[in-house]
Design a protein around this motif. Structure first.
Motif: not given
Ligand code: FES
Ligand code: FE
Length: 387
Positions: A320-346
């Motif tokens: 359950v979101e908010g109880k069992d996991y925090d969405l911002d924390e859950l998605t942080w690593m792959w948002k940051v990493t995919a954002g960096a991939d976008k930059r280097i690939v461009q």
């Protein structure tokens, strides 16, 4: 590869129609369409598919092309009104099994049985829905076995989508893929990733031994296979998997500090093995499994210099979101990493557009998969040209 492979609209056309279109694509997870009549739309170049949950609970795929005058029927995800997919143009109505149910103001003698939506091949494995636009799809058997052996250990079949997003790269699909399959760039380009993953640590071997011992103690035995690129069997979809250690004894998952983010999944209910499992289907889909969450990635070419990356985060089905996991924390690593991939690939796309660009040597073995990808692609392209 020489610049033309990243810049030429003619080669891009061959890529789509001769090389990529026959491969399977991961559209979504079953939890995206839980109820009868729920559907998603998947667009791929000039093609579009409707993936719908039929009355019997089965998931079916159809070409999103009306059998009257060819209009696109569904624009985006939704629910079949009254169990019908209705064309917005003249309101022909199709059942969720694809059959034509009503055709307004047409003679009673109309043979509706010949005017159903054209079916597309669909496979559901470990909760993931795969679709092929090919008339004769590649065999999915190797992929199915591989996904069951890898994702199955994490019970992706019982997972649910926690979040999904798409990122647009202003770059050719090959640059996005060449980057995605190697971790030579992880050290300089992904500091957040490198803190918790062992791939670029220099002590990967020792960490892998620890991962294997922990997995064994948990009773987790994940079989990895390699039917990818030059090793794929003719007529079979490419399939590959691997295991990588996290960066230390207390690093459980891909979070800021390696601390757990969500309830443990599948065979990892009893604990973490401090490892990561990765599986590939075809060239455009890859799946990362941690003990507490998963991340599914799909690249879709949009034009010669535009590629879309779709990312789907999966957690245990009862989390359950908010109880069992925090969405911002859950998605942080792959948002940051995919954002960096976008930059280097461009930046890479801009670089290969220069008249001063010539291909350089690969760093082996760490860029081995990029070398394999290029060899596979060039051979697939030459087969497409001579076909
Ligand atoms: Fe769909 Fe006419 S094009 S009803
Ligand atoms: Fe990367």
């Amino acid at each position: 590869m020489p610049a033309a492979f990243y810049l030429s609209p003619e080669i891009y056309d061959l890529d789509i129609n001769g090389v990529l279109m026959k491969h399977w694509q991961c559209v979504t997870h079953v939890s995206a369409i839980p109820e009868v009549g729920d559907y998603v739309v998947f667009n791929y170049d000039r093609e579009s598919a409707i993936i719908v949950r039929d009355k019997d609970g089965e998931i079916r795929g159809f070409a999103n092309v009306c059998r009257h005058r060819g209009s696109r029927i569904c624009e985006s995800s939704g629910k079949a009104e009254g169990g019908m997919l209705i064309c917005p143009y003249h309101a022909w109505a199709y059942s969720t099994d694809g059959s034509l149910a009503h055709a307004r103001m047409m003679p009673r003698t109309l043979d509706k049985s010949t005017l159903g939506l054209k079916p597309l091949a669909v496979k559901v494995v470990q909760g993931l829905i795969f679709l092929s636009f090919a008339d004769e799809p590649l065999s999915f058997d190797d992929c199915e076995a591989n996904l069951n052996a890898t994702l199955g250990a994490y019970d992706w079949a019982g997972a649910k989508i926690a979040f999904q997003s798409t990122i647009s790269f202003s770059a050719n699909w090959k640059l996005a893929l060449e980057n995605q399959v190697e971790c030579y760039h992880c050290g300089p380009s992904h500091p957040e990733f490198s803190v918790v993953h062992g791939q670029s640590s220099g002590s990967e071997k020792k960490l892998a031994q620890m991962m294997n011992a922990k997995a064994e103690a948990l009773g987790v035995d994940i079989t990895i296979t390699d039917q990818w690129a030059e090793k794929a069997r003719p007529g079979y979809e490419l399939s590959f998997s691997d295991r990588f250690p996290m960066s230390g004894e207390n690093v459980c998952t891909a979070s800021r500090d390696g601390a757990p983010l969500a309830p443990r999944m599948g065979k990892f209910a009893a604990g973490y093995d401090n490892g990561q499992t990765v599986a590939y289907v075809g060239v455009m889909n890859h799946f990362l499994c941690y003990g507490d969450y998963g991340a599914a990635f799909r690249y879709t070419p949009k034009s010669v210099n535009e590629t879309e990356l779709a990312v789907m985060w999966l957690v245990r089905g009862d989390a359950v979101e908010g109880k069992d996991y925090d969405l911002d924390e859950l998605t942080w690593m792959w948002k940051v990493t995919a954002g960096a991939d976008k930059r280097i690939v461009q930046e890479n796309q801009i670089g290969v557009s220069s008249r001063f660009y010539t291909p350089g040597p690969y760093a082996l073995p760490i860029e081995q998969k990029t070398a394999r990808l290029s060899d596979w692609y060039l051979s697939a392209l030459s087969k497409a040209i001579s076909a």
